[in-house]
Write an enzyme that holds these catalytic residues in place. Structure first.
Site, PDB file in Angstrom:
ATOM      1  N   GLY A  65       0.812  -1.209   0.000  1.00  0.00           N
ATOM      2  CA  GLY A  65       0.000   0.000   0.000  1.00  0.00           C
ATOM      3  C   GLY A  65       0.844   1.257   0.000  1.00  0.00           C
ATOM      4  O   GLY A  65       2.036   1.222   0.296  1.00  0.00           O
ATOM      5  N   GLY A  67       0.628   5.327   1.346  1.00  0.00           N
ATOM      6  CA  GLY A  67      -0.071   6.320   2.152  1.00  0.00           C
ATOM      7  C   GLY A  67       0.430   7.707   1.819  1.00  0.00           C
ATOM      8  O   GLY A  67       1.215   7.899   0.890  1.00  0.00           O
ATOM      9  N   GLY A  68       0.010   8.681   2.600  1.00  0.00           N
ATOM     10  CA  GLY A  68       0.407  10.052   2.367  1.00  0.00           C
ATOM     11  C   GLY A  68       1.884  10.296   2.612  1.00  0.00           C
ATOM     12  O   GLY A  68       2.493  11.172   2.016  1.00  0.00           O
ATOM     13  N   MET A  69       2.494   9.492   3.477  1.00  0.00           N
ATOM     14  CA  MET A  69       3.872   9.717   3.875  1.00  0.00           C
ATOM     15  C   MET A  69       4.840   8.670   3.331  1.00  0.00           C
ATOM     16  O   MET A  69       6.017   8.948   3.148  1.00  0.00           O
ATOM     17  CB  MET A  69       3.926   9.701   5.408  1.00  0.00           C
ATOM     18  CG  MET A  69       5.291   9.896   6.004  1.00  0.00           C
ATOM     19  SD  MET A  69       5.173  10.084   7.789  1.00  0.00           S
ATOM     20  CE  MET A  69       5.831   8.536   8.343  1.00  0.00           C
ATOM     21  N   ALA A  70       4.357   7.455   3.082  1.00  0.00           N
ATOM     22  CA  ALA A  70       5.277   6.362   2.764  1.00  0.00           C
ATOM     23  C   ALA A  70       4.585   5.262   1.969  1.00  0.00           C
ATOM     24  O   ALA A  70       3.359   5.239   1.841  1.00  0.00           O
ATOM     25  CB  ALA A  70       5.831   5.785   4.060  1.00  0.00           C
ATOM     26  N   LYS A  87       8.619  -0.282   5.442  1.00  0.00           N
ATOM     27  CA  LYS A  87       8.003   1.016   5.152  1.00  0.00           C
ATOM     28  C   LYS A  87       9.096   1.996   4.734  1.00  0.00           C
ATOM     29  O   LYS A  87      10.090   2.148   5.445  1.00  0.00           O
ATOM     30  CB  LYS A  87       7.272   1.529   6.391  1.00  0.00           C
ATOM     31  CG  LYS A  87       6.415   2.742   6.162  1.00  0.00           C
ATOM     32  CD  LYS A  87       5.601   3.034   7.414  1.00  0.00           C
ATOM     33  CE  LYS A  87       4.543   4.069   7.167  1.00  0.00           C
ATOM     34  NZ  LYS A  87       3.696   4.264   8.353  1.00  0.00           N
ATOM     35  N   ASP A 185      -3.267   9.748  13.288  1.00  0.00           N
ATOM     36  CA  ASP A 185      -4.300   9.504  12.276  1.00  0.00           C
ATOM     37  C   ASP A 185      -5.676   9.202  12.862  1.00  0.00           C
ATOM     38  O   ASP A 185      -6.630   9.021  12.129  1.00  0.00           O
ATOM     39  CB  ASP A 185      -3.882   8.325  11.368  1.00  0.00           C
ATOM     40  CG  ASP A 185      -2.621   8.661  10.571  1.00  0.00           C
ATOM     41  OD1 ASP A 185      -2.406   9.841  10.294  1.00  0.00           O
ATOM     42  OD2 ASP A 185      -1.880   7.722  10.267  1.00  0.00           O
TER      43      ASP A 185
END
Length: 186
Positions: A65, A67-70, A87, A185
């Site tokens: 997946g 995400g916004g950061m990684a 990650k 989050d």
């Protein structure tokens, strides 16, 4: 150049490609069929993206997946064959001091918090390449589907099951809160 295959495997694969005059896509399909590469690895290599398929003793197998950061990857520890999650900060954030501080804090929290509802971080590493340093986290891999996938697959959950899932998440959050951590989050 990726380091995914041994020199012997490369030699055998190259002779096959030459002998059978395989086009790159067919060659990649054969390597996947013969379990020498995963579909994710083959796709990346066909795109010319061979970097970061091997990170400090971990072979990247698949993308779990973004995400916004990684980005989160399924990986295999080469020595043991054990599956882990790796990650890596996105290209946009890998030099951002604020995001890197959050990344380090996440690594610290994942190392010190011990709870069945919190994924354990095994290590925070740093990889140097021609583009600069890249930090990464190695975490335990929990084979499961996420809540969104569960609901997509089964539809609305019966209330007892939904309550149990919320209870589990709350128990993990309570443990983190008691140790002085706040999940950004939630």
């Amino acid at each position: 150049r990726s380091g995914l295959l041994s020199a012997d495997q490369v030699a055998v694969a190259e002779s096959l490609a030459v002998r059978e005059q395989l086009e790159p896509k067919e060659f990649a399909r054969r390597l996947v069929r013969d379990d020498l590469l995963t579909p994710f690895q083959a796709e990346r290599l066909l795109e010319g993206n061979w970097r970061h398929l091997l990170i400090d003793g971990y072979k990247i197998l698949d993308n779990l997946g973004v995400g916004g950061m990684a980005s989160l990857y399924l990986a295999e520890e080469i020595q043991s064959g054990r599956k882990v999650a790796v990650k890596v900060p996105s290209e946009k954030h890998k030099f951002d001091p604020g995001m890197l501080a959050r990344f380090k804090l996440e690594a610290h929290a994942g190392r010190v918090l011990r709870h069945s509802n919190i994924v354990h971080t095994e290590r925070l590493g740093r990889l140097e390449d021609v583009f600069g340093a890249t930090k990464y986290l190695v975490m335990e891999f929990v084979e499961a589907i996420n809540l969104e996938e569960l609901i997509d697959d089964q539809g609305p959950l019966p209330w007892p099951r939904a309550c149990d899932l919320i209870r589990q998440a709350a128990a993990g959050l309570q443990h983190a809160h008691a140790a002085g951590f706040v999940h950004r989050d939630v």
